[in-house]
Enzyme design. Sequence first.
Site, PDB file in Angstrom:
ATOM      1  N   ASN A  35      -2.745   6.592   8.984  1.00 34.61           N
ATOM      2  CA  ASN A  35      -3.709   5.530   8.666  1.00 34.61           C
ATOM      3  C   ASN A  35      -3.283   4.221   9.319  1.00 34.61           C
ATOM      4  O   ASN A  35      -3.506   3.138   8.790  1.00 34.61           O
ATOM      5  CB  ASN A  35      -3.812   5.361   7.143  1.00 34.61           C
ATOM      6  CG  ASN A  35      -5.063   4.616   6.738  1.00 34.61           C
ATOM      7  OD1 ASN A  35      -6.074   4.634   7.426  1.00 34.61           O
ATOM      8  ND2 ASN A  35      -4.998   3.922   5.612  1.00 34.61           N
ATOM      9  N   ASP A  58       6.776  12.275   8.801  1.00 35.29           N
ATOM     10  CA  ASP A  58       5.935  12.559   7.647  1.00 35.29           C
ATOM     11  C   ASP A  58       6.872  12.742   6.458  1.00 35.29           C
ATOM     12  O   ASP A  58       7.659  13.698   6.409  1.00 35.29           O
ATOM     13  CB  ASP A  58       5.113  13.834   7.903  1.00 35.29           C
ATOM     14  CG  ASP A  58       4.153  14.138   6.760  1.00 35.29           C
ATOM     15  OD1 ASP A  58       4.309  13.553   5.668  1.00 35.29           O
ATOM     16  OD2 ASP A  58       3.245  14.970   6.964  1.00 35.29           O
ATOM     17  N   SER A 125       0.174  -1.310  -8.138  1.00 34.36           N
ATOM     18  CA  SER A 125      -1.182  -1.844  -8.100  1.00 34.36           C
ATOM     19  C   SER A 125      -1.638  -2.286  -9.475  1.00 34.36           C
ATOM     20  O   SER A 125      -1.225  -1.728 -10.496  1.00 34.36           O
ATOM     21  CB  SER A 125      -2.123  -0.743  -7.578  1.00 34.36           C
ATOM     22  OG  SER A 125      -3.469  -1.078  -7.814  1.00 34.36           O
ATOM     23  N   TYR A 150      -5.695   8.352  -7.575  1.00 36.39           N
ATOM     24  CA  TYR A 150      -4.924   7.293  -6.898  1.00 36.39           C
ATOM     25  C   TYR A 150      -4.239   6.403  -7.925  1.00 36.39           C
ATOM     26  O   TYR A 150      -3.030   6.163  -7.869  1.00 36.39           O
ATOM     27  CB  TYR A 150      -5.822   6.446  -5.988  1.00 36.39           C
ATOM     28  CG  TYR A 150      -5.181   5.131  -5.625  1.00 36.39           C
ATOM     29  CD1 TYR A 150      -4.112   5.083  -4.733  1.00 36.39           C
ATOM     30  CD2 TYR A 150      -5.585   3.937  -6.225  1.00 36.39           C
ATOM     31  CE1 TYR A 150      -3.474   3.881  -4.444  1.00 36.39           C
ATOM     32  CE2 TYR A 150      -4.966   2.735  -5.935  1.00 36.39           C
ATOM     33  CZ  TYR A 150      -3.911   2.712  -5.039  1.00 36.39           C
ATOM     34  OH  TYR A 150      -3.282   1.520  -4.765  1.00 36.39           O
ATOM     35  N   LYS A 154       0.007   5.724  -9.050  1.00 33.58           N
ATOM     36  CA  LYS A 154       0.742   4.459  -9.195  1.00 33.58           C
ATOM     37  C   LYS A 154       1.415   4.393 -10.572  1.00 33.58           C
ATOM     38  O   LYS A 154       2.564   3.981 -10.695  1.00 33.58           O
ATOM     39  CB  LYS A 154      -0.190   3.264  -8.978  1.00 33.58           C
ATOM     40  CG  LYS A 154      -0.665   3.118  -7.537  1.00 33.58           C
ATOM     41  CD  LYS A 154       0.494   2.972  -6.561  1.00 33.58           C
ATOM     42  CE  LYS A 154       0.055   2.856  -5.127  1.00 33.58           C
ATOM     43  NZ  LYS A 154       1.190   2.902  -4.179  1.00 33.58           N
ATOM     44  N   ARG A 296     -21.456   0.524  -9.386  1.00 35.47           N
ATOM     45  CA  ARG A 296     -20.711   1.682  -8.883  1.00 35.47           C
ATOM     46  C   ARG A 296     -19.834   2.215 -10.013  1.00 35.47           C
ATOM     47  O   ARG A 296     -19.159   1.446 -10.704  1.00 35.47           O
ATOM     48  CB  ARG A 296     -19.850   1.236  -7.693  1.00 35.47           C
ATOM     49  CG  ARG A 296     -19.071   2.320  -6.996  1.00 35.47           C
ATOM     50  CD  ARG A 296     -18.446   1.775  -5.726  1.00 35.47           C
ATOM     51  NE  ARG A 296     -17.637   0.565  -5.974  1.00 35.47           N
ATOM     52  CZ  ARG A 296     -17.018  -0.121  -5.019  1.00 35.47           C
ATOM     53  NH1 ARG A 296     -17.119   0.252  -3.763  1.00 35.47           N
ATOM     54  NH2 ARG A 296     -16.302  -1.185  -5.317  1.00 35.47           N
TER      55      ARG A 296
END
Length: 338
Positions: A35, A58, A125, A150, A154, A296
Site C-alpha cells: 500500500n 512481508d 486508533s 480493523y 487495534k 453510512r
Amino acid sequence: MKILVTGGLGFIGSHTVVELQNEGYEVVIIDDCSNSSEKVLEGITSITGKTPLFEKIDLKEKSKVEDFFKRHADVKGVIHFAASKAVGESVEKPLLYYENNIGTLVYLLKELAAKNKASFIFSSSCTVYGQADEMPITESAPVKQAESPYGNTKQMGEEIIADTCKVNENLNAIALRYFNPMGAHPSVMIGELPIGVPQNLVPFITQTGAGLREQLSVFGDDYPTPDGTCVRDYIYVVDLAKAHVLALKRLLEGDNSDNYDVFNVGTGKGSTVLEVIKSFEKVSGKKLNYKIVDRREGDITTAYADTTKANEVLGWKSQYSLDEAMKSAWDWEQKIRS
C-alpha cells in the site's frame, strides 16, 4: 541509535522517518509496498539529505522477521505502522486483517521480548473508543466493542502488547491512539498516496477538487451536531509524526513510570464534515462539488480527543490549524497531478 520503522513508506510512517532522521536517529524501514511505493524513499532523502536503510519484507513471513533481527541486533526501538487499515475491506476480508495486523505484531514482539532492552511504539486508533459517552475523549474512556475487524485488531493489538509487557520488564511500549491524520510535508516531497478510491475524507476532497472524482458524498446531515454532519478531530500528519519521536524518546531515556502506556494524539478540537469542506474551499479558492446522501452504516457521530495527557506527559502539542493542514494536502494533490 538504530530505529526500525515498519510501514515506513506509508503516509504516517514516511513523515515519522523524516522526523527521526532530523533528530539524528539511524532509521531502517521495513515495508512490503502493498500500500505504498519505493519512490517515497526519494522524497524522504530529498527532505533530510539522508537515505534510510530499506528492506522489502512481508512481516507475515516469520522466518524473515527472525532473520532481520539477527542481522540488525543493534535495533533499539521499533515504531510499528505496518497494518491493513480500510474499515470496509476488513468487514469483507476479516482473516486477512487478523493475519496481517495481529500475526505480524506477535512476530515483532517475540523478537523484542528476547532483547535485554527494547522500546516499542504502536500505531493504534481512536476507533478503540467507538462512540464515546463523553467528549472530549480521555484515555480512561471505556474501550467499546469494535465496529469492524480493523477496529478489533487495534483493540487486540493493545491487549497483546499490554500482556507482553506485564511479563517482560525489559520491554517498554506506548500505544498512540490517533484521531484523523491529514496533510502533507511542507516540502511537498511526501504526502498521502491512497491506492484506488480514498478511504479518508481529505484525500477524497482534494481528488474531487483536482477533478479526479466527480463528486464528494457527505453521509448524512441529520446528526446531532452544529451542522448535522459528523464531527472528527483532524490532526496534521507532521504534528502526529513528532508525537512518535517524543514517545520513543520517553522510552529510550527511561522517563516512563510504567512499561506500557497509551496516549491520545489529536488536536482536541472537533470539525464537522462541512467545516472541512469549507476549509478546502478557503485554501484552494475552489468550489467543491458535493452532495448530501444517506448516513453510512457504522459511522459514529462525534469523536475528538482530550490531549491533556500527551501535552503534559510527553510535552507534545499539535501546532497546525485545520486550514494549514488542508493547504498542505491541496499543495500535495496539485504536485502529484502536475
